[in-house]
Motif scaffolding. Structure first.
Motif, PDB file in Angstrom:
ATOM      1  N   LEU A  15       0.826  -1.214   0.000  1.00  0.00           N
ATOM      2  CA  LEU A  15       0.000   0.000   0.000  1.00  0.00           C
ATOM      3  C   LEU A  15       0.855   1.256   0.000  1.00  0.00           C
ATOM      4  O   LEU A  15       0.566   2.228  -0.715  1.00  0.00           O
ATOM      5  N   ALA A  16       1.923   1.254   0.793  1.00  0.00           N
ATOM      6  CA  ALA A  16       2.797   2.426   0.854  1.00  0.00           C
ATOM      7  C   ALA A  16       3.436   2.703  -0.499  1.00  0.00           C
ATOM      8  O   ALA A  16       3.536   3.858  -0.939  1.00  0.00           O
ATOM      9  N   ALA A  17       3.876   1.649  -1.172  1.00  0.00           N
ATOM     10  CA  ALA A  17       4.522   1.814  -2.469  1.00  0.00           C
ATOM     11  C   ALA A  17       3.550   2.339  -3.523  1.00  0.00           C
ATOM     12  O   ALA A  17       3.917   3.161  -4.379  1.00  0.00           O
ATOM     13  N   LEU A  18       2.301   1.878  -3.466  1.00  0.00           N
ATOM     14  CA  LEU A  18       1.313   2.266  -4.475  1.00  0.00           C
ATOM     15  C   LEU A  18       0.709   3.645  -4.223  1.00  0.00           C
ATOM     16  O   LEU A  18       0.135   4.244  -5.127  1.00  0.00           O
ATOM     17  N   THR A  19       0.830   4.145  -2.996  1.00  0.00           N
ATOM     18  CA  THR A  19       0.187   5.414  -2.651  1.00  0.00           C
ATOM     19  C   THR A  19       1.182   6.498  -2.257  1.00  0.00           C
ATOM     20  O   THR A  19       0.782   7.524  -1.697  1.00  0.00           O
ATOM     21  N   ASN A  20       2.458   6.256  -2.538  1.00  0.00           N
ATOM     22  CA  ASN A  20       3.486   7.224  -2.149  1.00  0.00           C
ATOM     23  C   ASN A  20       3.408   7.522  -0.653  1.00  0.00           C
ATOM     24  O   ASN A  20       3.473   8.670  -0.222  1.00  0.00           O
TER      25      ASN A  20
ATOM     26  N   GLU B 118       0.943   7.398   1.353  1.00  0.00           N
ATOM     27  CA  GLU B 118      -0.275   7.996   1.885  1.00  0.00           C
ATOM     28  C   GLU B 118      -1.101   6.976   2.672  1.00  0.00           C
ATOM     29  O   GLU B 118      -1.950   7.344   3.488  1.00  0.00           O
ATOM     30  N   ALA B 119      -0.893   5.691   2.415  1.00  0.00           N
ATOM     31  CA  ALA B 119      -1.603   4.623   3.120  1.00  0.00           C
ATOM     32  C   ALA B 119      -0.614   3.501   3.383  1.00  0.00           C
ATOM     33  O   ALA B 119       0.467   3.439   2.794  1.00  0.00           O
ATOM     34  N   GLY B 120      -0.997   2.608   4.297  1.00  0.00           N
ATOM     35  CA  GLY B 120      -0.148   1.458   4.582  1.00  0.00           C
ATOM     36  C   GLY B 120       0.998   1.802   5.505  1.00  0.00           C
ATOM     37  O   GLY B 120       0.877   2.646   6.399  1.00  0.00           O
ATOM     38  N   GLY B 121       2.120   1.131   5.304  1.00  0.00           N
ATOM     39  CA  GLY B 121       3.293   1.378   6.123  1.00  0.00           C
ATOM     40  C   GLY B 121       3.377   0.471   7.334  1.00  0.00           C
ATOM     41  O   GLY B 121       2.577  -0.448   7.526  1.00  0.00           O
ATOM     42  N   GLU B 122       4.357   0.746   8.179  1.00  0.00           N
ATOM     43  CA  GLU B 122       4.642  -0.105   9.335  1.00  0.00           C
ATOM     44  C   GLU B 122       3.477  -0.155  10.318  1.00  0.00           C
ATOM     45  O   GLU B 122       3.147  -1.211  10.856  1.00  0.00           O
ATOM     46  N   ALA B 123       2.833   0.978  10.556  1.00  0.00           N
ATOM     47  CA  ALA B 123       1.707   1.001  11.493  1.00  0.00           C
ATOM     48  C   ALA B 123       0.551   0.143  10.981  1.00  0.00           C
ATOM     49  O   ALA B 123      -0.128  -0.536  11.760  1.00  0.00           O
ATOM     50  N   TYR B 124       0.327   0.162   9.690  1.00  0.00           N
ATOM     51  CA  TYR B 124      -0.727  -0.654   9.081  1.00  0.00           C
ATOM     52  C   TYR B 124      -0.443  -2.133   9.322  1.00  0.00           C
ATOM     53  O   TYR B 124      -1.329  -2.888   9.736  1.00  0.00           O
ATOM     54  N   ASP B 125       0.795  -2.546   9.063  1.00  0.00           N
ATOM     55  CA  ASP B 125       1.165  -3.952   9.257  1.00  0.00           C
ATOM     56  C   ASP B 125       1.050  -4.369  10.721  1.00  0.00           C
ATOM     57  O   ASP B 125       0.616  -5.482  11.031  1.00  0.00           O
ATOM     58  N   LYS B 126       1.414  -3.484  11.615  1.00  0.00           N
ATOM     59  CA  LYS B 126       1.372  -3.808  13.038  1.00  0.00           C
ATOM     60  C   LYS B 126      -0.057  -4.025  13.515  1.00  0.00           C
ATOM     61  O   LYS B 126      -0.330  -4.916  14.334  1.00  0.00           O
ATOM     62  N   ALA B 127      -0.979  -3.229  13.004  1.00  0.00           N
ATOM     63  CA  ALA B 127      -2.375  -3.324  13.435  1.00  0.00           C
ATOM     64  C   ALA B 127      -3.169  -4.400  12.695  1.00  0.00           C
ATOM     65  O   ALA B 127      -4.227  -4.817  13.168  1.00  0.00           O
ATOM     66  N   LEU B 128      -2.654  -4.862  11.557  1.00  0.00           N
ATOM     67  CA  LEU B 128      -3.427  -5.748  10.688  1.00  0.00           C
ATOM     68  C   LEU B 128      -3.838  -7.069  11.336  1.00  0.00           C
ATOM     69  O   LEU B 128      -5.014  -7.459  11.231  1.00  0.00           O
ATOM     70  N   PRO B 129      -2.949  -7.814  11.995  1.00  0.00           N
ATOM     71  CA  PRO B 129      -3.359  -9.113  12.549  1.00  0.00           C
ATOM     72  C   PRO B 129      -4.543  -9.011  13.506  1.00  0.00           C
ATOM     73  O   PRO B 129      -5.491  -9.803  13.417  1.00  0.00           O
ATOM     74  N   GLU B 130      -4.510  -8.051  14.412  1.00  0.00           N
ATOM     75  CA  GLU B 130      -5.605  -7.891  15.363  1.00  0.00           C
ATOM     76  C   GLU B 130      -6.873  -7.422  14.661  1.00  0.00           C
ATOM     77  O   GLU B 130      -7.981  -7.877  14.983  1.00  0.00           O
ATOM     78  N   ARG B 131      -6.726  -6.519  13.675  1.00  0.00           N
ATOM     79  CA  ARG B 131      -7.893  -6.038  12.943  1.00  0.00           C
ATOM     80  C   ARG B 131      -8.553  -7.186  12.184  1.00  0.00           C
ATOM     81  O   ARG B 131      -9.782  -7.304  12.168  1.00  0.00           O
TER      82      ARG B 131
END
Length: 204
Positions: A178-183, A185-198
């Protein structure tokens, strides 16, 4: 483009005679043997088509999550997701669907072709509820053809071989993509950290 097959006659000449067993295994209904495979399967790929083109979507839940209503009807609950609803959009516009069922540890797969409608009948939705949460819709599939696929693809890929499992960290994560596709603007380390619980708390 040179060396391209452009006719059925060329294609049939290239591959030769059809294996007789591959025709005999096809049925127009869910025979007991095919029922057993569906009831054991926790995963299927759903293929649809619409004006914008084709789509293939993964579907999974506990074994037998695709319910057999009768020998010509399957019920597929549409569980919680990202609301792109690509498959459902296609079904509304073109009822043609195909399913490919996989069973962990088993080489044979099962292929089902048919036509689908989307039901929001309250009693049907409630019958698929998990933890009190029903799906938003159920895809009702009328079976037209069903047949098993031999194990060659699974054997060649070694899909069920734990020694061939790919380490997750060796490939881009969802957040990195997501980070690569949105420059960024979305995704990144925080996204990955929260993803399993979400994902865990929004399965249903």
């Amino acid at each position: 483009m040179p060396h391209t097959i452009t006719s059925l006659s060329e294609l049939e000449a290239l591959y030769g005679e059809v294996n007789k067993a591959s025709l005999l295994k096809e049925a127009d209904r869910l025979v007991p043997e095919y029922r057993a495979l569906i009831e054991a399967s926790p995963f299927a790929a759903l293929a649809t088509r619409g004006p914008e083109g084709l789509d293939c979507s993964p579907r999974g839940d506990g074994p037998g999550f695709v319910r057999i209503r009768d020998d010509r009807t399957l019920l597929l609950p549409d569980r919680r997701g990202n609301n792109r609803i690509d498959s459902l959009r296609n079904i509304v516009q073109d009822p043609s669907v195909a399913l490919l069922f996989l069973i962990p540890g088993i080489g044979e797969t099962l292929r089902v072709n048919g036509r689908a409608v989307i039901s929001v009948e309250p009693g049907l939705l409630e019958s698929f509820a998990v933890d009190g949460k029903p799906p938003k819709s159920v895809v009702v599939i009328t079976v037209e053809t069903v047949f098993f696929q031999c194990a060659r693809a699974i054997l060649r890929s070694e899909l069920w071989n734990p020694a061939r499992h790919v380490p997750r960290e060796s490939l881009p994560s969802a957040g990195q993509i997501l980070a690569a596709l949105t420059n960024n603007e979305a995704g990144g380390e925080a996204y990955d950290k929260a993803l399993p619980e979400r994902q865990r708390t929004t399965l249903y």
